[in-house]
Design a protein around this motif. Structure first.
Motif, mmCIF file in Angstrom:
data_model
loop_
_atom_site.group_PDB
_atom_site.id
_atom_site.type_symbol
_atom_site.label_atom_id
_atom_site.label_comp_id
_atom_site.label_asym_id
_atom_site.label_seq_id
_atom_site.Cartn_x
_atom_site.Cartn_y
_atom_site.Cartn_z
ATOM 1 N N PRO A 53 -15.226 35.073 11.575
ATOM 2 C CA PRO A 53 -15.781 34.413 10.386
ATOM 3 C C PRO A 53 -15.299 32.978 10.269
ATOM 4 O O PRO A 53 -14.195 32.623 10.688
ATOM 5 N N GLY A 54 -16.151 32.129 9.690
ATOM 6 C CA GLY A 54 -15.838 30.707 9.573
ATOM 7 C C GLY A 54 -14.546 30.435 8.846
ATOM 8 O O GLY A 54 -13.778 29.544 9.226
ATOM 9 N N ALA A 55 -14.266 31.186 7.772
ATOM 10 C CA ALA A 55 -13.049 30.955 7.000
ATOM 11 C C ALA A 55 -11.809 31.223 7.840
ATOM 12 O O ALA A 55 -10.804 30.501 7.731
ATOM 13 N N LEU A 56 -11.860 32.252 8.690
ATOM 14 C CA LEU A 56 -10.713 32.555 9.536
ATOM 15 C C LEU A 56 -10.538 31.493 10.620
ATOM 16 O O LEU A 56 -9.416 31.101 10.950
ATOM 17 N N LYS A 57 -11.655 31.001 11.177
ATOM 18 C CA LYS A 57 -11.558 29.919 12.148
ATOM 19 C C LYS A 57 -10.894 28.702 11.521
ATOM 20 O O LYS A 57 -10.031 28.063 12.123
ATOM 21 N N GLU A 58 -11.316 28.381 10.313
ATOM 22 C CA GLU A 58 -10.748 27.235 9.620
ATOM 23 C C GLU A 58 -9.249 27.413 9.391
ATOM 24 O O GLU A 58 -8.470 26.477 9.535
ATOM 25 N N ALA A 59 -8.832 28.639 9.043
ATOM 26 C CA ALA A 59 -7.407 28.896 8.817
ATOM 27 C C ALA A 59 -6.606 28.686 10.092
ATOM 28 O O ALA A 59 -5.503 28.126 10.065
ATOM 29 N N VAL A 60 -7.158 29.111 11.233
ATOM 30 C CA VAL A 60 -6.461 28.929 12.510
ATOM 31 C C VAL A 60 -6.350 27.449 12.849
ATOM 32 O O VAL A 60 -5.298 26.966 13.272
ATOM 33 N N ILE A 61 -7.447 26.699 12.660
ATOM 34 C CA ILE A 61 -7.415 25.265 12.935
ATOM 35 C C ILE A 61 -6.409 24.569 12.028
ATOM 36 O O ILE A 61 -5.657 23.680 12.446
ATOM 37 N N ARG A 62 -6.349 25.005 10.774
ATOM 38 C CA ARG A 62 -5.442 24.384 9.814
ATOM 39 C C ARG A 62 -3.986 24.607 10.220
ATOM 40 O O ARG A 62 -3.157 23.710 10.095
ATOM 41 N N VAL A 63 -3.687 25.796 10.713
ATOM 42 C CA VAL A 63 -2.306 26.121 11.065
ATOM 43 C C VAL A 63 -1.917 25.527 12.422
ATOM 44 O O VAL A 63 -0.846 24.951 12.580
ATOM 45 N N PHE A 64 -2.819 25.645 13.406
ATOM 46 C CA PHE A 64 -2.451 25.295 14.774
ATOM 47 C C PHE A 64 -3.035 23.967 15.244
ATOM 48 O O PHE A 64 -2.625 23.453 16.286
ATOM 49 N N GLY A 65 -4.012 23.411 14.505
ATOM 50 C CA GLY A 65 -4.579 22.131 14.898
ATOM 51 C C GLY A 65 -5.127 22.166 16.315
ATOM 52 O O GLY A 65 -5.902 23.049 16.673
ATOM 53 N N HIS A 66 -4.698 21.186 17.155
ATOM 54 C CA HIS A 66 -5.177 21.132 18.537
ATOM 55 C C HIS A 66 -4.674 22.312 19.369
ATOM 56 O O HIS A 66 -5.142 22.519 20.493
ATOM 57 N N GLY A 67 -3.733 23.068 18.831
ATOM 58 C CA GLY A 67 -3.228 24.232 19.557
ATOM 59 C C GLY A 67 -3.996 25.500 19.274
ATOM 60 O O GLY A 67 -3.540 26.587 19.643
ATOM 61 N N ASP A 68 -5.171 25.408 18.626
ATOM 62 C CA ASP A 68 -5.902 26.619 18.268
ATOM 63 C C ASP A 68 -6.358 27.404 19.486
ATOM 64 O O ASP A 68 -6.305 28.637 19.500
ATOM 65 N N PRO A 70 -4.982 27.305 22.761
ATOM 66 C CA PRO A 70 -3.834 27.986 23.375
ATOM 67 C C PRO A 70 -3.377 29.196 22.571
ATOM 68 O O PRO A 70 -2.988 30.216 23.149
ATOM 69 N N PHE A 71 -3.428 29.084 21.256
ATOM 70 C CA PHE A 71 -3.055 30.231 20.416
ATOM 71 C C PHE A 71 -3.965 31.423 20.702
ATOM 72 O O PHE A 71 -3.494 32.563 20.841
ATOM 73 N N LEU A 72 -5.272 31.183 20.815
ATOM 74 C CA LEU A 72 -6.199 32.280 21.103
ATOM 75 C C LEU A 72 -5.910 32.882 22.469
ATOM 76 O O LEU A 72 -5.955 34.110 22.637
ATOM 77 N N PHE A 73 -5.593 32.039 23.462
ATOM 78 C CA PHE A 73 -5.267 32.571 24.785
ATOM 79 C C PHE A 73 -4.017 33.447 24.729
ATOM 80 O O PHE A 73 -3.944 34.483 25.392
ATOM 81 N N VAL A 74 -3.037 33.030 23.945
ATOM 82 C CA VAL A 74 -1.818 33.834 23.809
ATOM 83 C C VAL A 74 -2.152 35.182 23.173
ATOM 84 O O VAL A 74 -1.696 36.242 23.631
#
Length: 512
Positions: A53-68, A70-74
């Motif tokens: 969902p868009g809201a969850l994507k936004e939360a990940v971008i907000r927390v991890f920024g350009h690291g979103d 790499p975070f998903l790969f982890v």
């Protein structure tokens, strides 16, 4: 549980993990040879992004920024490791059950690969090979696992042999995975083509950035963003590499004369240069997701004139090579006073792959999710009533003009400053409108007008600075702007969803 029993518990898990690594490595090698953009983890990760969902994507971008990414790969790697461990344990207890789980994972990868808009008949092969190879390796390793009881026959599998087989399978898988990634990058025809490509000379060049556009304040954001620092937000886990000789752009839809433009034809068209600041709608107040560059490209309005837009159209539906879409107001694409470009160059170089090589859209004054399609291959003249772009289906607003904003770059948050003269400085923007004034407030005191640098144009941000006679104590600094139409930046606070954040950037500093 006995200590020997506890020690034996790792063997099925090791078999599962080693089998998974071997499978992923095999899939990576097959992807490097037959379908470079379809390695198993990449296609599954892309599917996860599409389904989130868009809201969850936004939360990940907000927390991890350009690291979103790499975070998903982890996260994906952890999930794969857990499932592989479970498959190993189940394979020992119920033969074929573990292999069934592994094959099901491969089937999910196949489905994810075939669901992509850029899928070909070979796109499913890497995931299929990964599933089959991992299932075979799991059965092979489990058969070589030493028995729970001490062996009575010399032919029983030994613990040392099992360790060697497991370690060997894992090592081969890791080497194959890394090798597949390196082969994909170094053997890319696109990389070779970009390396030798020379940008055409623009027929309309933009003047150099005037010296008055920059203040000599340490720590202030550069007027032109260095290429490695230019922000990146997109849904790609792996940066696409398109061969420009295979690229084309189709212009169709509600037009009189649809056509397809090849790479060679595009480079024969008269190019223009423009400085434009691009911003992401996910940028919070004071955030870093905004950058400025000099773009080289062909005006989109001329492409649309060539096609002949029909009456009733109000939107241009752009599509990336992999199916990502954006819906841009037609008026922004056809405005002769707006530098809307089909861009091929950035700061005097061919577009970097991460910025959209071989071609992308640049539209001043609109957030990127409705205008800045990278790796663009299709422009369909349409209506907002008929189609929605990718992020609009995720809950974002249909139309998204950039909101007026300003940011404090100097001093940095949390800094301890010396009393006396200090610069308070930063950037302000409202693309395609411009900024006429910036003001700074200390604590709840009066607003002080800052000095503005010379704006390059109305489509770029502008630097500002204010000389502060700092007094000891804890202070709160805030900034606000006024645009070229005399409209002051709102103090009302709103989230980035659904159409961009608002509010005054505020930070705390200590003066001693």
């Amino acid at each position: 549980m006995s200590s020997s029993g506890g020690r034996r518990q790792w063997r099925p898990a090791a078999a599962g993990l080693a089998a998974a690594l071997l499978g992923l490595g095999a899939g990576g090698i097959v992807a490097a040879i037959f379908a470079r953009a379809f390695s198993p983890l990449v296609v599954v990760g892309s599917a996860v992004i599409d389904l989130t969902p868009g809201a969850l994507k936004e939360a990940v971008i907000r927390v991890f920024g350009h690291g979103d990414k790499p975070f998903l790969f982890v996260v994906l790697s952890v999930v794969v490791a857990v499932v592989a461990t479970l498959a190993g344990v189940l394979e020992v207890r119920r033969p074929w059950l573990g292999r069934a789980i592994v094959l099901a994972g491969g089937a999910l990868g196949v489905a994810a690969a075939l669901s992509r808009a850029d899928a070909t008949p070979l796109s499913a092969l890497p995931a299929a090979v990964a599933g089959v190879a991992a299932a075979w390796a799991l059965a092979f390793l489990v058969r070589r696992m030493p028995p729970a009881e001490p062996p009575r026959a010399q032919t029983a599998p030994s613990r040392r042999a099992f360790l060697w087989w497991s370690a060997g399978a894992a090592a081969v898988g890791l080497i194959a995975t890394v090798g597949g990634q390196l082969a994909t990058r170094t053997a890319s025809a696109a990389a070779n083509a970009r390396a030798v490509f020379k940008l055409p000379r623009p027929t309309a060049s933009t003047p150099p950035v005037p010296a008055a556009a920059s203040f000599d304040v340490p720590g202030i954001t550069p007027v032109i963003t260095p290429l490695p620092q230019f922000y990146r937000t997109d849904v790609e886990l792996v940066i696409p590499q398109l061969d420009p000789q295979q690229w084309s752009l189709t212009v169709h839809g509600l037009v009189e004369r649809p056509f397809t433009l090849t790479w060679a034809e595009l480079n024969e068209l008269p190019m223009e240069e423009h400085y434009v600041t691009l911003a992401c709608v996910s940028n919070e107040v004071g955030g870093p997701l905004i950058s400025t560059a000099k773009w080289l490209g062909y005006p989109v309005r001329l492409l649309l004139e060539r096609a002949g837009v029909k009456e009733g159209a109000d939107m241009v539906y752009s599509e990336s090579f992999d199916g990502y879409t954006a819906a841009t107001p037609l008026e922004a694409m056809t405005d002769p006073d707006r530098a809307s470009l089909l861009a091929i160059g950035m700061d005097g170089q061919p577009l970097p792959f991460a910025r959209g090589f071989p071609a992308r859209l640049v539209v001043p004054g609109l957030y990127g999710y409705v205008s800045a399609t990278k790796w663009v291959v299709d422009l369909k003249v349409s209506r907002f009533a008929d189609q929605k772009g990718y992020w609009v289906t995720q809950g974002w607003a249909e139309k998204a003009p950039v909101k007026q904003s300003s940011r404090i770059d100097v001093p940095r948050p949390g800094r301890t400053l010396a009393a006396g003269h200090q610069w308070v400085a930063g950037v302000a923007w409202e693309q395609h409108v411009g900024i006429s004034k910036v003001e700074v407030q200390v604590d709840d005191g009066p607003w002080h007008e800052a000095e503005l640098a010379r704006a390059i144009n109305a489509d770029t941000w502008v630097q500002w600075r204010w000389a502060w006679d700092a007094t000891p104590g804890d202070h709160q600094l805030r900034v606000r702007g006024t645009n070229a139409k005399g409209v002051q930046q709102t103090s009302g606070v709103s989230d980035v969803l659904p159409d961009g954040a608002t509010g005054w950037h505020t930070l705390e500093v200590t003066v001693k």
